[in-house]
Design a protein around this motif. Sequence first.
Motif, PDB file in Angstrom:
ATOM      1  N   PHE A  53       0.849  -1.187   0.000  1.00 52.77           N
ATOM      2  CA  PHE A  53       0.000   0.000   0.000  1.00 52.77           C
ATOM      3  C   PHE A  53       0.891   1.246   0.000  1.00 52.77           C
ATOM      4  O   PHE A  53       1.865   1.325   0.749  1.00 52.77           O
ATOM      5  N   THR A  54       0.532   2.202  -0.831  1.00 54.52           N
ATOM      6  CA  THR A  54       1.342   3.407  -0.976  1.00 54.52           C
ATOM      7  C   THR A  54       1.041   4.410   0.130  1.00 54.52           C
ATOM      8  O   THR A  54       0.050   4.283   0.864  1.00 54.52           O
ATOM      9  N   ASP A  55       1.879   5.438   0.226  1.00 56.02           N
ATOM     10  CA  ASP A  55       1.636   6.512   1.181  1.00 56.02           C
ATOM     11  C   ASP A  55       0.316   7.216   0.870  1.00 56.02           C
ATOM     12  O   ASP A  55      -0.409   7.629   1.782  1.00 56.02           O
ATOM     13  N   ARG A  56       0.017   7.372  -0.406  1.00 52.44           N
ATOM     14  CA  ARG A  56      -1.245   8.012  -0.783  1.00 52.44           C
ATOM     15  C   ARG A  56      -2.429   7.185  -0.317  1.00 52.44           C
ATOM     16  O   ARG A  56      -3.416   7.730   0.199  1.00 52.44           O
ATOM     17  N   GLU A  57      -2.357   5.872  -0.498  1.00 50.40           N
ATOM     18  CA  GLU A  57      -3.460   5.010  -0.067  1.00 50.40           C
ATOM     19  C   GLU A  57      -3.598   5.019   1.443  1.00 50.40           C
ATOM     20  O   GLU A  57      -4.718   4.979   1.976  1.00 50.40           O
ATOM     21  N   LEU A  58      -2.492   5.097   2.165  1.00 47.95           N
ATOM     22  CA  LEU A  58      -2.553   5.206   3.619  1.00 47.95           C
ATOM     23  C   LEU A  58      -3.243   6.508   4.018  1.00 47.95           C
ATOM     24  O   LEU A  58      -4.086   6.522   4.933  1.00 47.95           O
ATOM     25  N   ALA A  59      -2.912   7.606   3.335  1.00 48.50           N
ATOM     26  CA  ALA A  59      -3.538   8.891   3.627  1.00 48.50           C
ATOM     27  C   ALA A  59      -5.028   8.858   3.303  1.00 48.50           C
ATOM     28  O   ALA A  59      -5.853   9.441   4.026  1.00 48.50           O
ATOM     29  N   GLU A  60      -5.404   8.175   2.239  1.00 49.29           N
ATOM     30  CA  GLU A  60      -6.823   8.069   1.880  1.00 49.29           C
ATOM     31  C   GLU A  60      -7.588   7.256   2.924  1.00 49.29           C
ATOM     32  O   GLU A  60      -8.731   7.589   3.278  1.00 49.29           O
ATOM     33  N   ALA A  61      -6.965   6.198   3.419  1.00 48.57           N
ATOM     34  CA  ALA A  61      -7.598   5.411   4.483  1.00 48.57           C
ATOM     35  C   ALA A  61      -7.812   6.266   5.728  1.00 48.57           C
ATOM     36  O   ALA A  61      -8.856   6.190   6.385  1.00 48.57           O
ATOM     37  N   HIS A  62      -6.818   7.089   6.061  1.00 51.87           N
ATOM     38  CA  HIS A  62      -6.914   7.960   7.235  1.00 51.87           C
ATOM     39  C   HIS A  62      -8.020   8.986   7.047  1.00 51.87           C
ATOM     40  O   HIS A  62      -8.775   9.298   7.976  1.00 51.87           O
ATOM     41  N   ALA A  63      -8.137   9.534   5.828  1.00 51.53           N
ATOM     42  CA  ALA A  63      -9.157  10.540   5.558  1.00 51.53           C
ATOM     43  C   ALA A  63     -10.561   9.950   5.635  1.00 51.53           C
ATOM     44  O   ALA A  63     -11.518  10.636   6.032  1.00 51.53           O
ATOM     45  N   LEU A  64     -10.719   8.680   5.263  1.00 48.43           N
ATOM     46  CA  LEU A  64     -12.036   8.039   5.292  1.00 48.43           C
ATOM     47  C   LEU A  64     -12.387   7.508   6.680  1.00 48.43           C
ATOM     48  O   LEU A  64     -13.559   7.227   6.971  1.00 48.43           O
ATOM     49  N   GLN A  65     -11.415   7.380   7.561  1.00 48.81           N
ATOM     50  CA  GLN A  65     -11.623   6.756   8.870  1.00 48.81           C
ATOM     51  C   GLN A  65     -12.760   7.381   9.687  1.00 48.81           C
ATOM     52  O   GLN A  65     -13.573   6.638  10.260  1.00 48.81           O
ATOM     53  N   PRO A  66     -12.895   8.715   9.801  1.00 47.69           N
ATOM     54  CA  PRO A  66     -13.983   9.249  10.625  1.00 47.69           C
ATOM     55  C   PRO A  66     -15.369   8.900  10.096  1.00 47.69           C
ATOM     56  O   PRO A  66     -16.307   8.704  10.883  1.00 47.69           O
ATOM     57  N   VAL A  67     -15.522   8.807   8.785  1.00 47.71           N
ATOM     58  CA  VAL A  67     -16.810   8.410   8.215  1.00 47.71           C
ATOM     59  C   VAL A  67     -17.105   6.953   8.573  1.00 47.71           C
ATOM     60  O   VAL A  67     -18.213   6.605   9.002  1.00 47.71           O
ATOM     61  N   LEU A  68     -16.108   6.092   8.421  1.00 48.66           N
ATOM     62  CA  LEU A  68     -16.285   4.677   8.769  1.00 48.66           C
ATOM     63  C   LEU A  68     -16.598   4.507  10.245  1.00 48.66           C
ATOM     64  O   LEU A  68     -17.410   3.654  10.623  1.00 48.66           O
ATOM     65  N   ALA A  69     -15.974   5.319  11.096  1.00 47.54           N
ATOM     66  CA  ALA A  69     -16.203   5.219  12.535  1.00 47.54           C
ATOM     67  C   ALA A  69     -17.638   5.592  12.894  1.00 47.54           C
ATOM     68  O   ALA A  69     -18.288   4.917  13.717  1.00 47.54           O
ATOM     69  N   LEU A  70     -18.164   6.650  12.286  1.00 51.11           N
ATOM     70  CA  LEU A  70     -19.535   7.055  12.570  1.00 51.11           C
ATOM     71  C   LEU A  70     -20.533   6.026  12.057  1.00 51.11           C
ATOM     72  O   LEU A  70     -21.523   5.710  12.729  1.00 51.11           O
ATOM     73  N   LEU A  71     -20.293   5.481  10.881  1.00 44.65           N
ATOM     74  CA  LEU A  71     -21.178   4.442  10.353  1.00 44.65           C
ATOM     75  C   LEU A  71     -21.127   3.184  11.212  1.00 44.65           C
ATOM     76  O   LEU A  71     -22.156   2.551  11.468  1.00 44.65           O
ATOM     77  N   ASP A  72     -19.942   2.833  11.679  1.00 43.83           N
ATOM     78  CA  ASP A  72     -19.791   1.667  12.543  1.00 43.83           C
ATOM     79  C   ASP A  72     -20.580   1.841  13.837  1.00 43.83           C
ATOM     80  O   ASP A  72     -21.254   0.927  14.304  1.00 43.83           O
ATOM     81  N   ARG A  73     -20.510   3.033  14.399  1.00 45.97           N
ATOM     82  CA  ARG A  73     -21.252   3.316  15.630  1.00 45.97           C
ATOM     83  C   ARG A  73     -22.747   3.184  15.396  1.00 45.97           C
ATOM     84  O   ARG A  73     -23.482   2.640  16.219  1.00 45.97           O
ATOM     85  N   ALA A  74     -23.215   3.674  14.242  1.00 45.85           N
ATOM     86  CA  ALA A  74     -24.641   3.599  13.931  1.00 45.85           C
ATOM     87  C   ALA A  74     -25.102   2.155  13.804  1.00 45.85           C
ATOM     88  O   ALA A  74     -26.135   1.770  14.348  1.00 45.85           O
ATOM     89  N   VAL A  75     -24.332   1.338  13.097  1.00 50.47           N
ATOM     90  CA  VAL A  75     -24.711  -0.055  12.891  1.00 50.47           C
ATOM     91  C   VAL A  75     -24.628  -0.849  14.195  1.00 50.47           C
ATOM     92  O   VAL A  75     -25.508  -1.640  14.520  1.00 50.47           O
ATOM     93  N   SER A  76     -23.572  -0.634  14.980  1.00 51.83           N
ATOM     94  CA  SER A  76     -23.378  -1.414  16.199  1.00 51.83           C
ATOM     95  C   SER A  76     -24.405  -1.086  17.269  1.00 51.83           C
ATOM     96  O   SER A  76     -24.705  -1.911  18.124  1.00 51.83           O
TER      97      SER A  76
END
Length: 261
Positions: A152-175
């Motif tokens: 995984f490239t540095d760019r892909e790592l940065a993209e994962a980090h940028a998407l993390q807060p959205v995934l966290a909120l969705l995870d909280r909603a589902v759980s």
Amino acid sequence: MASARVRPAGLELVEQLDGGVDRDGYLRVVAGTLTDLLGADFVGRVALDLRDRSAEVQRHPRGGRPGSDLARQLLALADDHPVVRSYRADRSRGLPAPRRLGDLATRAELLRCPAYVDLLRPGGAVDQLTIMTTRTAGGGRAWTVNRSEGEFTDRELAEAHALQPVLALLDRAVSTGVTAPPDGAAAIARLGLTAREVQVLRHVGTGATADAVARLLRISERTVRKHLENAYRKLDRHDRLLAVDRARELGILPAHPRPAG
């Protein structure tokens, strides 16, 4: 910039989940987004609690060994797993940043690691990027993005980090059984707020000072102020009080914050 691809991906993710889906549907939608954005061979959804000695593993697309078998093996090898060790050693507040397997161990070290040799590599996870969405005292929940070849490239790592807060909120909603994703997830994606900016805003929203936030997150006060400056600009507000109020209106921050501690 990472946000150029992440923002539309985050918005599309929230739109697809609008109105609620079952857990299998949630796995399918998020896994599809991560596969397209980060170029995965397959995506895993992992819940691990080392205090209760429980684990759950789901894979998309389905294939290979049953999730129950993988969960039992993950529990048995957790103490040796480079990613699990890294997260357990992380004492920062909030969600730890995404991890690349290759940043945590050399290839030679991985080839001597039972968790890699017996669990990850046979399942096709020669390289792995992990995005934590919920942190608990005994572990947490995370998405794993897996490849059979190619780091995984540095760019892909940065993209994962940028998407993390959205995934966290969705995870909280589902759980928690919420049938529709919170507006905050859409707002984070729409405004392009980073995971760290949201984290700093949450601490500030509880009344913590910039100095206190810096100590909690183990970063400099100057860095905290820079994150706040960026968040204010994206929220179109010029000071802390107005920015926090706006973040609450959008669902990015809870309406009734707990005191900082």
